[in-house]
Design a protein around this motif. Structure first.
Motif, short mmCIF file in Angstrom:
data_model
loop_
_atom_site.label_atom_id
_atom_site.label_comp_id
_atom_site.label_asym_id
_atom_site.label_seq_id
_atom_site.Cartn_x
_atom_site.Cartn_y
_atom_site.Cartn_z
N LEU A 146 5.46 -2.76 6.93
CA LEU A 146 5.04 -2.84 5.53
C LEU A 146 3.85 -3.79 5.37
O LEU A 146 3.90 -4.92 5.84
CB LEU A 146 6.21 -3.33 4.66
CG LEU A 146 5.98 -3.34 3.15
CD1 LEU A 146 5.88 -1.93 2.61
CD2 LEU A 146 7.10 -4.10 2.44
N ALA B 209 4.42 0.09 -0.11
CA ALA B 209 5.59 0.91 0.20
C ALA B 209 5.20 2.38 0.37
O ALA B 209 5.65 3.05 1.32
CB ALA B 209 6.64 0.76 -0.89
N LYS B 210 4.37 2.90 -0.53
CA LYS B 210 3.94 4.29 -0.43
C LYS B 210 3.05 4.48 0.79
O LYS B 210 3.14 5.51 1.48
CB LYS B 210 3.18 4.70 -1.70
CG LYS B 210 2.76 6.17 -1.72
CD LYS B 210 3.96 7.12 -1.67
CE LYS B 210 3.54 8.57 -1.76
NZ LYS B 210 4.71 9.50 -1.66
N GLU C 160 5.24 4.81 3.71
CA GLU C 160 5.87 6.14 3.69
C GLU C 160 4.91 7.20 4.21
O GLU C 160 5.29 8.07 5.01
CB GLU C 160 6.30 6.48 2.27
CG GLU C 160 6.93 7.86 2.11
CD GLU C 160 7.17 8.23 0.66
OE1 GLU C 160 7.02 9.42 0.32
OE2 GLU C 160 7.50 7.32 -0.14
#
Length: 200
Positions: free
Chosen positions: A15, A29-30, A33
């Motif tokens: 992260l 966070a995205k 992902e």
């Protein structure tokens, strides 16, 4: 020596340390992902490449990743800029393999067939390169290490592909260019891949 291998340069999916340009628009966070989806995509098209895959990790080898099985070996990238890291990987692996192609983890449009074709090209050419729309390249293949290809380069710039082609020409290397593909580095790249259905 007729052994071939595919080198995959990857980042430990931590992260705040991956896809930082995308993170500036969508958050850490995205971005993490999205990078995890990229790793899974690379696994899907590299798994069918009938050669050993050498995954070189930046930031340590993660405890969890999709590159599982005997078809993959895991190593750490050396210190230095991207060129120094790639040159070191080629120099080391060409001691054991006759042909190598190196890819990153940013190209969702890359396919098993394109990678196989790159290795076929190396049966008659000294180098093969896959240009990215942003001016970089998504694949580079060689039968021997040419350190000059990695020296005095402005990495992550729009001139990387053209500068590499110029070096091919200056040193009279026989080479072939693969299809032009998109990388996923920016929010705009992400949006494009979203529209094309490559990513969610």
């Amino acid at each position: 020596m007729e052994k071939k291998a595919l080198i995959i340069f990857a980042k430990n999916p931590i992260l705040g340390r991956v896809k930082t340009r995308i993170a500036s628009d969508l958050g850490d966070a995205k971005a993490l992902e999205i990078y995890s989806q990229l790793l899974k995509s690379v696994h899907l098209y590299s798994e069918m490449v009938p050669f050993l895959k050498l995954v070189y990790w930046d930031g340590g080898i993660p405890a969890k990743h999709p590159f599982i099985g005997n078809a993959y070996k895991h190593k750490l990238q050396l210190e230095g800029d991207l060129g120094e890291k790639m040159s070191s990987a080629f120099e080391e692996e060409l001691k054991s393999y006759s042909s190598l192609c190196i890819i990153g983890t940013d190209c969702l449009e890359l396919t098993t067939e394109i990678i196989k074709n790159a290795f076929e090209v190396l049966e008659s050419q000294e180098a093969v390169i896959g240009p990215a729309v942003d001016g970089g390249y998504y694949l580079l293949g060689m039968n021997q290490n040419f350190p000059f290809l990695f020296q005095e380069m402005k990495w992550s710039s729009s001139s990387v592909f053209n500068d590499t082609i110029r070096k091919f020409e200056d040193h009279h290397l026989k080479y072939k260019i693969l299809p032009l593909l998109n990388d996923v580095d920016t929010f705009e790249d992400y949006q494009l891949m979203l529209l094309k259905g490559y990513i969610s």
